[in-house]
Design an enzyme around this catalytic site. Structure first.
Site, mmCIF file in Angstrom:
data_model
loop_
_atom_site.group_PDB
_atom_site.id
_atom_site.type_symbol
_atom_site.label_atom_id
_atom_site.label_comp_id
_atom_site.label_asym_id
_atom_site.label_seq_id
_atom_site.Cartn_x
_atom_site.Cartn_y
_atom_site.Cartn_z
ATOM 1 N N GLY A 75 0.840 -1.187 0.000
ATOM 2 C CA GLY A 75 0.000 0.000 0.000
ATOM 3 C C GLY A 75 0.875 1.237 0.000
ATOM 4 C CD GLU B 213 -4.728 10.418 -5.036
ATOM 5 O OE1 GLU B 213 -3.914 11.301 -5.360
ATOM 6 O OE2 GLU B 213 -5.927 10.438 -5.355
#
Length: 381
Positions: free
Chosen positions: A123, A360
């Site tokens: 991630g 993000e």
């Protein structure tokens, strides 16, 4: 923009967008189902020309667009942003066939795009991608062969309902980020499946499973082994605008708090007469304005082609998202129990504001980027 002050035309445009979001887009958002793609809302964004602005504008205009929509309708803002995030790699690195096939459909709100970078074990550390792209001469033999994708993606916005995915996979040209390639994978490609995830955020998020999904040279976005650059270029543009999304939410919460505390009576006057309340609101406003200016500065740097965009983009996202969390939390506190009712603006913002500190690039990742850029400058001297 001069000295970070918006021009009259820009201020008027932002006002029009806020009104449009509240009056035209909010009703469509309310008819949607949480966790599902709202195609009527996307169609409206296309009809209004707002999706076109995502691809035709610079970073500053994108930030103004996202901030203004977020103020009036967070669902519309997110739907628009996800179209840009998923399709920007096609605009920047796609071939003519890919652009002609998909970009007009995205701009019109008829095709749903998704940015498929994160994985169950990769991630925050995006360079640790494990999705394998194994060479297979039988895939597009006339073009010299292709690859088969095997593995999983997770936490993918718009999955599993998107019409195509920009997928980042390990082709092995080098170690770490140097061995990652980007592909455009239509949702109907054999071997590709997905499942929705039940998340706090109201927009759709899901996982994807790749079972020997065939991709060929025509599916590449850019060159083999250069996919990580495609991903980072996309994030450098969209990170400041995530900050703009956060600022829009913070401003909405601040304005709601100003109106409520100026009107609510307590202890022989209004809440705004209490110094503790007034000082808290002053702090909320100051932090929001500081975050907004940093977002604009990062967007301006991107539009100028400055060399310090990664640092500025990380700073903007970090400060704005952390500030929005602070402002919304204190807005709820100053409203009291009324803000916890289902359907209240602040109840909605309280759920929305948490995710941008993670996606993000989590806040911790942004701090790492900032520090790395700062120390690189010291070493260079």
């Amino acid at each position: 923009m001069t000295g970070f002050a918006l021009g009259v035309d820009q201020e008027e445009w932002c006002g029009q967008l806020r009104a449009l979001a509240a009056e035209r887009l909010r009703p469509l958002a309310e008819k949607g189902e949480p966790g599902r793609v709202n195609r009527p809302l996307l169609a409206a964004l296309g009809e209004l020309g707002l999706l076109e602005r995502v691809f035709a504008s610079g970073a500053l205009e994108l930030c103004l667009l996202r901030e203004s929509l977020a103020y009036g309708c967070t669902e519309a803002e997110t739907a628009l942003a996800l179209q840009g995030l998923g399709a920007y790699p096609v605009l920047r690195a796609g071939n003519e066939e890919q652009r002609e096939r998909w970009l007009p459909e995205v701009r019109a709100g008829r095709a749903v795009a998704a940015f498929a970078l994160s994985e169950p074990g990769a991630g925050s550390d995006a360079a640790a991608l494990a999705l394998a792209a194994t060479a297979d001469p039988a895939v597009e033999p006339a073009a010299g062969g292709g690859w088969r994708l095997s593995g999983e993606k997770c936490w993918i916005s718009n999955a599993p309902e998107a019409d195509f995915y920009t997928v980042f996979a390990r082709t092995g040209e080098g170690p770490g980020a140097k061995g990652v390639s980007a592909f455009l994978v239509p949702a109907d490609r054999p071997g590709l499946s997905g499942a929705a995830l039940d998340m706090l955020s109201p927009h759709p998020i899901g996982s994807l499973t790749f079972d020997d999904v065939p991709v060929g040279p025509r599916d590449l976005l850019g060159e083999p082994g250069r996919g990580f650059r495609v991903a980072m270029d996309t994030l450098n543009l969209f990170r400041p605008s995530v900050g703009a999304f956060a600022v829009g939410m913070a401003r909405a919460a601040l304005d709601a708090t100003l109106a409520y505390t100026a009107d609510r009576t307590a202890f022989g006057g209004t809440l705004s007469d209490l110094q503790a309340v007034a000082h808290r609101v002053a702090e909320m406003a100051t932090r929001t304005e500081a975050a907004r200016l940093l977002v604009y500065a990062a967007a301006g740097a991107y539009d100028r082609g400055a060399g310090d965009v990664p640092r500025r983009a990380a700073m903007a996202k970090l400060l704005a998202t952390e500030t929005a969390q602070y402002v919304v939390d204190h807005a709820v506190q100053l409203h009291g129990a009324v803000a916890l009712q289902r359907g209240h603006l602040l109840e909605h913002l309280y759920r929305e504001v948490r995710a941008p500190r993670i996606y993000e690039g989590a806040s911790e990742v942004q701090r790492t980027i900032i520090a790395k850029e700062l120390y690189a400058g010291v070493v260079a001297r």
